[in-house]
Scaffold this active site. Sequence first.
Site, PDB file in Angstrom:
ATOM      1  N   ASP A 138      92.357  -5.590  -1.668  1.00 44.00           N
ATOM      2  CA  ASP A 138      93.026  -6.013  -2.628  1.00 44.00           C
ATOM      3  C   ASP A 138      92.580  -6.964  -3.509  1.00 44.00           C
ATOM      4  OD1 ASP A 138      95.197  -5.927  -4.483  1.00 44.00           O
ATOM      5  OD2 ASP A 138      96.664  -5.979  -2.629  1.00 44.00           O
ATOM      6  N   GLU A 170     104.689  -8.257  -8.289  1.00 41.13           N
ATOM      7  CA  GLU A 170     104.482  -8.727  -6.782  1.00 41.13           C
ATOM      8  C   GLU A 170     104.498 -10.449  -6.986  1.00 41.13           C
ATOM      9  OE1 GLU A 170     100.267  -8.425  -5.759  1.00 41.13           O
ATOM     10  OE2 GLU A 170      99.952  -7.692  -7.809  1.00 41.13           O
TER      11      GLU A 170
HETATM   12  C1  BGC Z   1      98.234  -5.632  -5.849  1.00 37.62           C
HETATM   13  C2  BGC Z   1      97.530  -4.116  -5.708  1.00 37.62           C
HETATM   14  C3  BGC Z   1      96.938  -3.496  -6.822  1.00 37.62           C
HETATM   15  C4  BGC Z   1      95.854  -4.667  -7.258  1.00 37.62           C
HETATM   16  C5  BGC Z   1      95.190  -4.389  -8.468  1.00 37.62           C
HETATM   17  C6  BGC Z   1      96.980  -6.512  -6.214  1.00 37.62           C
HETATM   18  O1  BGC Z   1      97.678  -7.666  -6.623  1.00 37.62           O
HETATM   19  O2  BGC Z   1      98.444  -6.058  -4.400  1.00 37.62           O
HETATM   20  O3  BGC Z   1      98.730  -3.473  -5.349  1.00 37.62           O
HETATM   21  O4  BGC Z   1      96.590  -2.632  -6.629  1.00 37.62           O
HETATM   22  O5  BGC Z   1      96.411  -5.878  -7.398  1.00 37.62           O
HETATM   23  O6  BGC Z   1      95.806  -4.466  -9.671  1.00 37.62           O
END
Ligand code: BGC
Length: 629
Positions: free
Chosen positions: A324, A520
Amino acid sequence: MVADLADRSFPCRRSPVMAAVVLASSLLAAGCAAPARPASPPQPATATATSEDPVEWLLSRMTLAEKVGQMTQPDLESIQPAEVTELHIGSVLSGGNSDPEAGNSMEAWTDMYDRYQRAALASRLGTPILYGVDAVHGHSNVVGAVVFPHNIGLGATRNPGLVRRIAEVTGKEMRATGVQWTFSPAVSVPRDERWGRTYEGFSEDPALVSELGAAAVLGYQRGDLGHPLAVLATAKHYLGDGGTVPGTSTFGDSRGLDQGDMRLSEDEMRRIHLHPYRAAVDAGVGSVMPSYSSWNGHKMSGDRYLLTSVLKGELGFEGFLISDYNAIQQLHHDFKTAIAKSVNAGMDMAMVPSAYRDYIRLLIELVEEGGVPMSRIDDAVRRILRVKDAMGLLDPDGSYLADRSLQASFGSPEHREVAREAVRQSLVLLKNERGTLPLARNARIHVAGVAADDIGIQSGGWTISWQGQPGDITTGGTTILEGIRAAAGTAGAVTYSEYWTDVRGADAIVVVIGEAPYAEGVGDRMDLSLDTGQVALVRRMADTGIPVVVVLISGRPLLIDDALELSDAFVAAWLPGTEGAGVADVLFGDHRPTGRLSFTWPRSMSQLPLNLGDDRYDPLFPFGYGLRY
Ligand code: BGC
């Protein structure tokens, strides 16, 4: 199937780009026409291939720097095309806020993709890149793409065929811009809706997540990565991102759950969180993203047991692991130690948005010093190249650049119709008294609430920007209000107010309330009560005595008691995306409501976490609930 990835060294229509000359004879011997060499790059440095397997052919010719380059994924925001050539980069991503310099249009994305792909083809061995994005509910970074309901809504449809079609349409819109890798589906099993990523999961029930996750994988990858419209899927975030405990977050709010710690026994963890990965692997998923989160204090991104023994060994995952965003840096304050930990644990490709030069330099040092065995590097690169080969990216006649003929269907009415169908099927009717629904077409309807006429709110996070935003996010589609207006046509009279207004004369009132967009970290919340201003609006409308329908836009079950009580009918619409007309389809009874809760609906915060199968289970609405008319 992933087994396919290993097996499909040379179907007639695919052959290795680097061994074209030597290979032509073997293809002819096998009864296939010789592939045409690409007009433009790449050309092999030498055409004396010894192996028929393009992956092994490439591996045997790569320098250590070229191998490590394949294992590296920078972000568009930081990397220039010339560096892709220089560093033999294996993949580039656009993170949630990283758009082409020329803007956010389909054309700008396609031109950008082609520019970076050409740069990769110009490297010594001409190995194409995979371009990765978070197309988590449609190709949702790009203006004009169809935006589907977030997974929580798709969970309520319980329709794997529909989920598969959605993934196919998403893949086709991605391919229209060249992009061929999505960091989706999330096969998280969110067990606590205080987590702001709850809406990215299909359900709290591992069996439903498994079924719909596998369907999404089959749709994105078309059951065969070699299909011209297939895009590489990513099952994420391995393992137990939805099982973390409040107060353990390493991201943003210290009370939060995001990137936190899962405190479960191995048996419980397997029972709840592992099952969807088994299903995704069986469906042939080509990549898996380990989670930022931890298990009993140990970060997933550095957990050799879970990444290598369980996922690659026990589950037989043959694709590759992508870390990630900057997750590797969380493993240790010394970047080199962190890199060694993750690669030795089984990480194959590193999402290192801006730290890619350091990553490459330090990983090369580690190999030279013996801190990471060469066999691990070869395994990682082999896995990455196998996926590229399966996708036709090692073909001499492969299509590396965007297929612009697909652009005619980008955001097309046909694609929007699939999304509209998904919206209808995702709605869950929680209450319907006084025969309030369906609405009569010739009724005088007053629609109220800011969220009623707002594409940004109804689409949620991961739409045009990372966290999403309210307002006119300049993408196409229909708001819920526009949908109601169109459905009522000339027969009815629809009025609208953002806030309270005199509604005398209306036959019914539709109040649309809900959460503002988030993604998130930002969406973690310890109090899921409805905004008091919105409840007050419902109350004033209810006080008129006119039947009130509440439509709730939210990424999770919220505490709705007052609003539920005050309403005559109540519809959970989740985050429906750009096709708000699907809501009107059900409100007017053109389609009956069929959605069923894929999450338990709690009565109070003190009940959380509350999930199907808990010993004390006294929810406001149980898992599976949903009325009909
Ligand atoms: C997220 C992922 C995402 C990645 C790329 C991260 O912060 O947890 O779900 O795929 O960023 O954007």
